[in-house]
Design a protein around this motif. Structure first.
Motif, short mmCIF file in Angstrom:
data_model
loop_
_atom_site.label_atom_id
_atom_site.label_comp_id
_atom_site.label_asym_id
_atom_site.label_seq_id
_atom_site.Cartn_x
_atom_site.Cartn_y
_atom_site.Cartn_z
N GLN A 47 3.21 -0.72 1.56
CA GLN A 47 2.51 -0.10 2.69
C GLN A 47 3.47 0.88 3.35
O GLN A 47 4.53 0.49 3.82
CB GLN A 47 2.07 -1.18 3.69
CG GLN A 47 1.21 -0.64 4.83
CD GLN A 47 -0.20 -0.30 4.37
OE1 GLN A 47 -0.74 -0.95 3.48
NE2 GLN A 47 -0.79 0.71 4.98
N SER A 84 1.44 8.27 6.51
CA SER A 84 1.33 6.86 6.11
C SER A 84 0.53 6.76 4.82
O SER A 84 -0.01 7.75 4.32
CB SER A 84 0.66 6.04 7.22
OG SER A 84 -0.68 6.50 7.42
N GLN A 103 8.47 1.11 5.60
CA GLN A 103 7.64 0.53 4.56
C GLN A 103 7.67 -1.00 4.61
O GLN A 103 8.62 -1.60 5.13
CB GLN A 103 8.14 0.97 3.17
CG GLN A 103 8.20 2.47 2.99
CD GLN A 103 9.13 2.88 1.87
OE1 GLN A 103 10.12 2.23 1.59
NE2 GLN A 103 8.80 3.98 1.21
N LEU A 121 4.23 2.66 6.32
CA LEU A 121 3.81 2.51 7.70
C LEU A 121 3.82 3.83 8.46
O LEU A 121 2.97 4.07 9.31
CB LEU A 121 4.72 1.50 8.40
CG LEU A 121 4.84 0.14 7.69
CD1 LEU A 121 5.88 -0.72 8.37
CD2 LEU A 121 3.48 -0.56 7.66
N LYS A 122 4.78 4.67 8.13
CA LYS A 122 4.88 5.97 8.76
C LYS A 122 5.78 6.85 7.90
O LYS A 122 6.49 6.36 7.02
CB LYS A 122 5.44 5.87 10.18
CG LYS A 122 6.83 5.26 10.26
CD LYS A 122 7.31 5.15 11.70
CE LYS A 122 8.70 4.52 11.77
NZ LYS A 122 9.18 4.43 13.16
N SER A 123 5.76 8.14 8.20
CA SER A 123 6.60 9.08 7.46
C SER A 123 7.88 9.34 8.23
O SER A 123 7.90 9.32 9.47
CB SER A 123 5.86 10.40 7.25
OG SER A 123 6.72 11.36 6.66
#
Length: 218
Positions: free
Chosen positions: A151, A55, A87, A153-155
């Protein structure tokens, strides 16, 4: 002047970032810019910060001098793509400083969230979206500025992260900077042909900084 920054133990130098569900550009200018003949990049500052889980955040600020009617037409609508499941994107501001000093701020109501055109032809990419911004007050001789924050949020690959960036050469660029911050001790693959980053350490973070300029179009 391509900077390919591939970060994370599972990624190799041969990894094609575009295969990763087309992640949003770290800081690349909007897609319309190549059509803006003679445009001058006054400054760009792109900051990317990754966490160990993949992230993180990205922020792109830029200022472009608008020299012609064709540039006005090309930049009338700015486009910022992103992957909705990974994102979120916030357009902090878009503003225009006109030749007489008047500043025209584009209101938040002019920002639209739309599906990326490819999603209609390829449903597998339906998660790719775009922020469209209809710019107010753009005239020949004006200065277009924006600040866009993403942002992450995660990969897509848990525990991995990556980025790439291509400094534009088709325009005069007076001041360009790219910063990438990662957790200290992270094993990375870094490819940066022609440009050597400055590296600094602050607590548990390591930051790579590239600075360049372009006196004439390539």
């Amino acid at each position: 002047r391509l900077i390919e920054t591939l970060i994370g133990g599972l990624l190799s130098a041969g990894w094609d970032v575009a295969q990763a569900a087309a992640p949003a550009p770290a800081a690349a200018p909007p897609a319309a810019l190549p059509a803006a003949q003679g445009m001058i990049i006054e400054r760009t500052l792109n900051r990317i910060s990754f966490n160990s889980d993949g992230s993180g955040t990205r922020e792109a600020t830029a200022a472009f001098r608008i020299p012609s009617d064709s540039a006005v037409q090309a930049l009338a609508v700015l486009t910022f793509p992103y992957v909705a499941s990974l994102q979120s994107v916030t357009v902090v501001y878009v503003r225009v400083q006109q030749p007489d000093g008047t500043v025209v701020v584009t209101p938040a109501a002019n920002v639209e969230d739309m599906p990326e055109p490819v999603s209609s032809a390829a449903p597998m990419y339906s998660d790719i979206r775009e922020k469209h911004v209809v710019v107010r007050g753009l005239t020949v001789g004006s200065l277009l500025e924006y600040d866009v924050r993403t942002q992450m949020l995660k990969s897509e690959l848990p525990g991995q992260f990556w980025a790439d960036y291509d400094f534009p050469t088709a325009f005069i660029a007076k001041d360009e900077e790219l910063d990438i911050s990662v957790p200290s001790g992270t094993a990375i693959n870094l490819a940066s042909p022609g440009l050597t980053p400055q590296v600094s350490h602050d607590g548990n973070r390591t930051t790579y900084v590239w600075k360049t300029s372009n006196a004439a179009p390539a």
